[in-house]
Design an enzyme around this catalytic site. Structure first.
Site, PDB file in Angstrom:
ATOM      1  N   ASP A 172      14.785 -68.966   9.008  1.00  0.00           N
ATOM      2  CA  ASP A 172      13.505 -69.255   9.660  1.00  0.00           C
ATOM      3  C   ASP A 172      12.440 -68.275   9.182  1.00  0.00           C
ATOM      4  O   ASP A 172      11.284 -68.632   8.991  1.00  0.00           O
ATOM      5  CB  ASP A 172      13.642 -69.126  11.185  1.00  0.00           C
ATOM      6  CG  ASP A 172      14.419 -70.290  11.773  1.00  0.00           C
ATOM      7  OD1 ASP A 172      14.854 -71.160  10.996  1.00  0.00           O
ATOM      8  OD2 ASP A 172      14.585 -70.319  13.004  1.00  0.00           O
ATOM      9  N   ALA A 173      12.861 -67.015   8.995  1.00  0.00           N
ATOM     10  CA  ALA A 173      11.890 -65.991   8.589  1.00  0.00           C
ATOM     11  C   ALA A 173      11.328 -66.321   7.204  1.00  0.00           C
ATOM     12  O   ALA A 173      10.117 -66.231   6.973  1.00  0.00           O
ATOM     13  CB  ALA A 173      12.561 -64.630   8.581  1.00  0.00           C
ATOM     14  N   GLU A 185      14.358 -59.749  27.119  1.00  0.00           N
ATOM     15  CA  GLU A 185      15.339 -60.831  27.302  1.00  0.00           C
ATOM     16  C   GLU A 185      16.003 -61.126  25.968  1.00  0.00           C
ATOM     17  O   GLU A 185      15.336 -61.118  24.936  1.00  0.00           O
ATOM     18  CB  GLU A 185      14.627 -62.118  27.760  1.00  0.00           C
ATOM     19  CG  GLU A 185      13.814 -61.959  29.026  1.00  0.00           C
ATOM     20  CD  GLU A 185      12.841 -63.132  29.246  1.00  0.00           C
ATOM     21  OE1 GLU A 185      12.874 -64.113  28.461  1.00  0.00           O
ATOM     22  OE2 GLU A 185      12.050 -63.049  30.185  1.00  0.00           O
ATOM     23  N   LYS A 215      17.029 -63.090  22.847  1.00  0.00           N
ATOM     24  CA  LYS A 215      16.415 -64.276  22.244  1.00  0.00           C
ATOM     25  C   LYS A 215      17.546 -65.239  21.885  1.00  0.00           C
ATOM     26  O   LYS A 215      18.269 -65.043  20.917  1.00  0.00           O
ATOM     27  CB  LYS A 215      15.600 -63.907  21.005  1.00  0.00           C
ATOM     28  CG  LYS A 215      14.853 -65.098  20.447  1.00  0.00           C
ATOM     29  CD  LYS A 215      13.854 -64.663  19.391  1.00  0.00           C
ATOM     30  CE  LYS A 215      12.960 -65.806  18.950  1.00  0.00           C
ATOM     31  NZ  LYS A 215      13.680 -66.892  18.314  1.00  0.00           N
ATOM     32  N   ASP A 273      19.552 -68.281  20.521  1.00  0.00           N
ATOM     33  CA  ASP A 273      19.341 -69.088  19.321  1.00  0.00           C
ATOM     34  C   ASP A 273      19.769 -70.542  19.581  1.00  0.00           C
ATOM     35  O   ASP A 273      20.845 -70.964  19.213  1.00  0.00           O
ATOM     36  CB  ASP A 273      20.155 -68.484  18.170  1.00  0.00           C
ATOM     37  CG  ASP A 273      19.624 -68.926  16.822  1.00  0.00           C
ATOM     38  OD1 ASP A 273      18.594 -69.625  16.787  1.00  0.00           O
ATOM     39  OD2 ASP A 273      20.251 -68.578  15.808  1.00  0.00           O
ATOM     40  N   TYR A 292      13.799 -69.173  31.073  1.00  0.00           N
ATOM     41  CA  TYR A 292      13.088 -67.901  30.850  1.00  0.00           C
ATOM     42  C   TYR A 292      11.567 -68.027  30.903  1.00  0.00           C
ATOM     43  O   TYR A 292      10.863 -67.058  30.706  1.00  0.00           O
ATOM     44  CB  TYR A 292      13.503 -67.262  29.516  1.00  0.00           C
ATOM     45  CG  TYR A 292      13.402 -68.196  28.323  1.00  0.00           C
ATOM     46  CD1 TYR A 292      12.172 -68.655  27.874  1.00  0.00           C
ATOM     47  CD2 TYR A 292      14.541 -68.607  27.641  1.00  0.00           C
ATOM     48  CE1 TYR A 292      12.087 -69.518  26.788  1.00  0.00           C
ATOM     49  CE2 TYR A 292      14.470 -69.461  26.556  1.00  0.00           C
ATOM     50  CZ  TYR A 292      13.231 -69.920  26.135  1.00  0.00           C
ATOM     51  OH  TYR A 292      13.146 -70.770  25.073  1.00  0.00           O
ATOM     52  N   LYS A 339      13.409 -59.099  16.047  1.00  0.00           N
ATOM     53  CA  LYS A 339      14.552 -59.789  15.441  1.00  0.00           C
ATOM     54  C   LYS A 339      15.640 -58.797  15.009  1.00  0.00           C
ATOM     55  O   LYS A 339      15.346 -57.658  14.640  1.00  0.00           O
ATOM     56  CB  LYS A 339      14.085 -60.588  14.205  1.00  0.00           C
ATOM     57  CG  LYS A 339      13.046 -61.654  14.505  1.00  0.00           C
ATOM     58  CD  LYS A 339      13.526 -62.759  15.408  1.00  0.00           C
ATOM     59  CE  LYS A 339      14.154 -63.925  14.726  1.00  0.00           C
ATOM     60  NZ  LYS A 339      13.383 -64.819  13.961  1.00  0.00           N
ATOM     61  N   CYS A 372      24.541 -82.770 -17.530  1.00  0.00           N
ATOM     62  CA  CYS A 372      24.902 -83.156 -16.168  1.00  0.00           C
ATOM     63  C   CYS A 372      26.422 -83.202 -16.039  1.00  0.00           C
ATOM     64  O   CYS A 372      27.129 -83.575 -16.978  1.00  0.00           O
ATOM     65  CB  CYS A 372      24.307 -84.517 -15.827  1.00  0.00           C
ATOM     66  SG  CYS A 372      24.654 -85.017 -14.125  1.00  0.00           S
ATOM     67  N   CYS A 422      27.973 -85.286 -14.505  1.00  0.00           N
ATOM     68  CA  CYS A 422      28.417 -86.674 -14.339  1.00  0.00           C
ATOM     69  C   CYS A 422      28.977 -87.194 -15.666  1.00  0.00           C
ATOM     70  O   CYS A 422      28.773 -86.585 -16.709  1.00  0.00           O
ATOM     71  CB  CYS A 422      27.256 -87.546 -13.863  1.00  0.00           C
ATOM     72  SG  CYS A 422      26.055 -87.930 -15.141  1.00  0.00           S
ATOM     73  N   CYS A 438      19.124 -83.338 -13.922  1.00  0.00           N
ATOM     74  CA  CYS A 438      19.619 -84.437 -14.744  1.00  0.00           C
ATOM     75  C   CYS A 438      18.550 -85.505 -14.724  1.00  0.00           C
ATOM     76  O   CYS A 438      17.998 -85.824 -13.671  1.00  0.00           O
ATOM     77  CB  CYS A 438      20.908 -84.961 -14.118  1.00  0.00           C
ATOM     78  SG  CYS A 438      21.384 -86.583 -14.716  1.00  0.00           S
ATOM     79  N   CYS A 447      22.727 -91.935 -13.030  1.00  0.00           N
ATOM     80  CA  CYS A 447      23.666 -90.840 -12.754  1.00  0.00           C
ATOM     81  C   CYS A 447      24.383 -91.148 -11.439  1.00  0.00           C
ATOM     82  O   CYS A 447      23.750 -91.305 -10.399  1.00  0.00           O
ATOM     83  CB  CYS A 447      22.905 -89.511 -12.649  1.00  0.00           C
ATOM     84  SG  CYS A 447      23.890 -88.168 -11.948  1.00  0.00           S
TER      85      CYS A 447
HETATM   86  S1  IVH Z   1       9.454 -67.162  25.448  1.00  0.00           S
HETATM   87  C1  IVH Z   1       5.096 -68.488  24.958  1.00  0.00           C
HETATM   88  N1  IVH Z   1      11.868 -66.193  25.789  1.00  0.00           N
HETATM   89  O1  IVH Z   1      12.286 -68.490  20.756  1.00  0.00           O
HETATM   90  C2  IVH Z   1       6.444 -67.943  24.692  1.00  0.00           C
HETATM   91  N2  IVH Z   1      11.525 -67.721  24.001  1.00  0.00           N
HETATM   92  O2  IVH Z   1      10.415 -68.005  18.547  1.00  0.00           O
HETATM   93  C3  IVH Z   1       7.513 -68.934  24.886  1.00  0.00           C
HETATM   94  N3  IVH Z   1      13.547 -68.249  22.739  1.00  0.00           N
HETATM   95  O3  IVH Z   1      10.415 -71.443  21.058  1.00  0.00           O
HETATM   96  C4  IVH Z   1       8.844 -68.479  24.456  1.00  0.00           C
HETATM   97  N4  IVH Z   1      14.929 -67.001  23.903  1.00  0.00           N
HETATM   98  O4  IVH Z   1      12.896 -71.507  21.713  1.00  0.00           O
HETATM   99  C5  IVH Z   1      11.085 -66.999  25.043  1.00  0.00           C
HETATM  100  N5  IVH Z   1      13.953 -65.300  26.248  1.00  0.00           N
HETATM  101  C6  IVH Z   1      13.188 -66.096  25.511  1.00  0.00           C
HETATM  102  C7  IVH Z   1      13.693 -66.840  24.436  1.00  0.00           C
HETATM  103  C8  IVH Z   1      12.825 -67.639  23.683  1.00  0.00           C
HETATM  104  C9  IVH Z   1      14.821 -67.848  22.883  1.00  0.00           C
HETATM  105  C10 IVH Z   1      13.090 -69.173  21.682  1.00  0.00           C
HETATM  106  C11 IVH Z   1      12.253 -70.332  22.161  1.00  0.00           C
HETATM  107  C12 IVH Z   1      10.951 -70.208  21.451  1.00  0.00           C
HETATM  108  C13 IVH Z   1      11.323 -69.373  20.265  1.00  0.00           C
HETATM  109  C14 IVH Z   1      10.121 -68.628  19.741  1.00  0.00           C
END
Ligand code: IVH
Length: 608
Positions: A42-43, A125, A127, A129, A237, A325, A419, A421, A443, A449
């Protein structure tokens, strides 16, 4: 050039880089959304997108209907009704080191004009995934549940969300506002994800790359009884629209959500000052592998809600929160071989076959090597011990060789020149308009192909294209191998071919019901929305978003086909101009359509 600051780019350089970036973003969007199989983190995706947006904002004349600034997040799929969020669902800015966290805190102090000795408390909190969801309660009763979608409009997945035990049908306790949109993360625990994949592998059905894609795929099922069988969980959250405020701090809000019946993560903490954030981050990072679900960082939120309101938002992210992160997880293992995968457009992608190794709780057997240049840059050879990295949510990457100076090391890897193939077509490196050579080897056999042919057929049948029920990848490949399906039209012929259907009925693992379902699935797609049709053709650079733009502009196939055929005749034709200007798609797209429309040639020649 990607290292040049955007304000130093000449217009030509900007155009060239922008074209490259938009093509790369379209490619990664397709992998992510259509196949739930991302190739970059994602980054890295965000970095590409940020750069494209920066270029676009300095050179607004580059903007087209299919440019990054116009395409936000996931396009809402047509299989669910749209839901407009009462309050947009935004994302978070990222911090990657303590310095960036300190900047975040300093920005808050500056913005609120706080004296140096003022005390700013935060809630930290994990984060999670997974994927975010918004649950609308009216008078304490769940009335609608939606995915995030592009942030403003999501998909109505109410019936699916109702199947989660963690999501209350009615709120408990008291004190909830008459209307409240409760927000949080839908996720899959690691052990349940592993068990699902092991069973799917044994049954020869679809497996998922990681728990997040599994959660997303499970939540977006057409049939809620399938979602009900998937082990999805939820953490609350945040909130969106509320008819009345219900707390003064983030911390109290989390306690209220818990009292109303939602799971709230028990590793969340109120922290008195920014120094406390680091201790919490280190603790969570140390425990990361034992939590039982994936987290990719820690979210810090200003505790006081009146301050959150004053701080507000910049573009699509709040000033009052940031995601700190975790670094990617690493491991070492032996490279046992290099396989080549041929993509739909003929690209040859090398894939490292690795001695299985656990990285961050996941067993890794393959890693992408991207292209021949990357293999040369790493000078990675079969038998080498390599360091690899998993950024949480993507195919692992090889970072380098550990034992390059060992005696008796193998020879450098020789990338195929033809290729893989049976046609052995020579591979080419394309050059773009500015004469820059692509790193991808392709190719040129196109539909001749066999590898590209089957990839095209898979794309034609994929979820965002024809999405034919009963004709999954496994069945398609099997029918292709029997010589029954060589081109898309053969799919529709198969449903009328009594002899073949009779053969299927008599086979183990098929039978009467599956054949009936297959025929019904095919018949249901004899008429299809134009955007899906255009997308299903699999023309290079014509992704989902562009297909929607084109379908909207031309309305029906004959007009679109006529324009493509005429555009193939070149620049002076009216159709070329029409495609270019009236419909605001990029020249790249017009060129691809023109090239894919050779008037006199059969695009699906007989299979070799
Ligand atoms: S707050 C306006 N809290 O991270 C802020 N997001 O990169 C709203 N996520 O779309 C998000 N844990 O899907 C918040 N404790 C947490 C989270 C969290 C996971 C995800 C969420 C968000 C994405 C943003």
């Amino acid at each position: 050039m990607a290292d040049t600051a955007v304000d130093q780019l000449t217009e030509d350089q900007a155009r060239e880089e922008f074209t490259r970036l938009t093509a790369a973003l379209a490619h990664h969007d397709a992998l992510y959304h259509s196949h739930d199989a991302p190739e970059i983190s994602d980054a890295d995706y965000d970095a590409l997108k940020r750069r494209a947006l920066e270029i676009e904002s300095r050179f607004p004349e580059l903007t087209m209907a299919d440019s990054p600034s116009q395409v936000v997040g996931a396009a809402v799929s047509s299989q669910f009704a749209e839901v407009r969020h009462g309050v947009p669902m935004l994302s978070l800015d990222n911090a990657f080191d303590p310095g960036e966290v300190a900047d975040f805190e300093a920005r808050i102090r500056r913005f609120l004009k706080l004296p140096a000795d003022a005390h700013v408390a935060f809630v930290a909190e994990p984060k999670i995934d997974g994927l975010s969801a918004s649950l609308r309660y009216e008078n304490g009763v769940l009335v609608r549940g939606a995915t995030r979608g592009d942030g403003r409009t999501g998909e109505d997945v109410t019936a699916n969300l109702r199947t989660l035990d963690d999501i209350p049908e009615r709120l408990s306790g008291a004190g909830w506002p008459e209307v409240i949109e409760v927000r949080g993360e839908v996720y899959a625990p690691n052990d349940a994800f592993d068990a699902f994949n092991a069973a799917a592998e044994a049954a020869g059905t679809r497996t998922y790359a990681n728990p997040r894609n599994f959660a997303a795929g499970s939540l977006r099922q057409k049939d809620p009884t399938i979602t009900a069988k998937r082990p999805l969980r939820f953490f609350a959250y945040a909130w969106g629209e509320v008819s009345a405020s219900f707390a003064e701090t983030q911390w109290d809000a989390l306690q209220a959500l818990r009292a109303w019946g939602f799971p709230v993560n028990d590793r969340s903490r109120r922290v008195e000052d920014a120094a406390g954030l680091m201790a919490l981050y280190d603790g969570l990072q140390a425990d990361r592998a034992t939590l039982g679900y994936d987290i990719d960082g820690v979210v810090y939120k200003v505790d006081r809600l009146d301050w959150q309101a004053r701080l507000g938002f910049v573009a699509r992210t709040p000033r009052w929160a940031i995601a700190h992160k975790f670094p990617a997880q690493q491991a070492q293992t032996v490279l046992e071989g290099i396989d080549i995968q041929v993509g739909r457009t003929g690209s040859h992608t090398p894939v490292a076959r690795l001695h299985p190794v656990t990285v961050g709780g996941v067993v890794v057997r393959n890693a992408t090597l991207h292209n021949a240049d990357e293999i040369a840059r790493l000078d990675v050879r079969i038998g080498d011990t390599v360091t690899l990295q998993r950024a949480g949510d993507v195919i692992p990457q090889i970072l380098g060789v550990v034992d390059a100076d060992r005696p008796g090391r193998g020879e450098p890897y020789e990338f195929p020149h033809v290729c893989i193939c049976p046609l052995k077509t020579a591979l080419v490196k394309e050059t773009n308009a500015s004469g820059v050579e692509s790193v991808v080897r392709r190719c040129t056999g196109e539909l001749a192909c066999p590898f590209q042919r089957i990839e095209h057929l898979k794309h034609f049948c994929s979820r965002r294209a024809f999405d034919i029920e009963g004709l999954g990848e496994k069945q398609l490949v099997a029918f292709h191998e029997r010589g029954w399906i060589n081109q898309p039209a053969d799919i529709f012929r198969l449903a009328r071919d009594e002899a073949k259907l009779e053969t299927l009925r008599a086979e183990d693992g098929y039978g009467e019901t599956s054949v009936r379902n297959l025929v019904a699935g095919i018949d249901a797609r004899r008429t299809i929305a134009l955007d899906r049709f255009i997308y299903g053709l699999g023309v290079r650079d014509i992704g989902e978003q562009t297909s929607i733009v084109l379908a909207r502009a031309f309305e029906a196939w004959p007009a679109f086909e006529a324009a493509c055929l005429a555009a193939a005749e070149g620049i002076p034709s009216e159709a070329w101009v029409r495609l270019n200007e009236a419909h605001a798609v990029s020249p790249r797209v017009v060129a691809a359509l023109a090239e894919a429309s050779p008037p006199a040639e059969d695009p699906w020649p007989e299979a070799p």
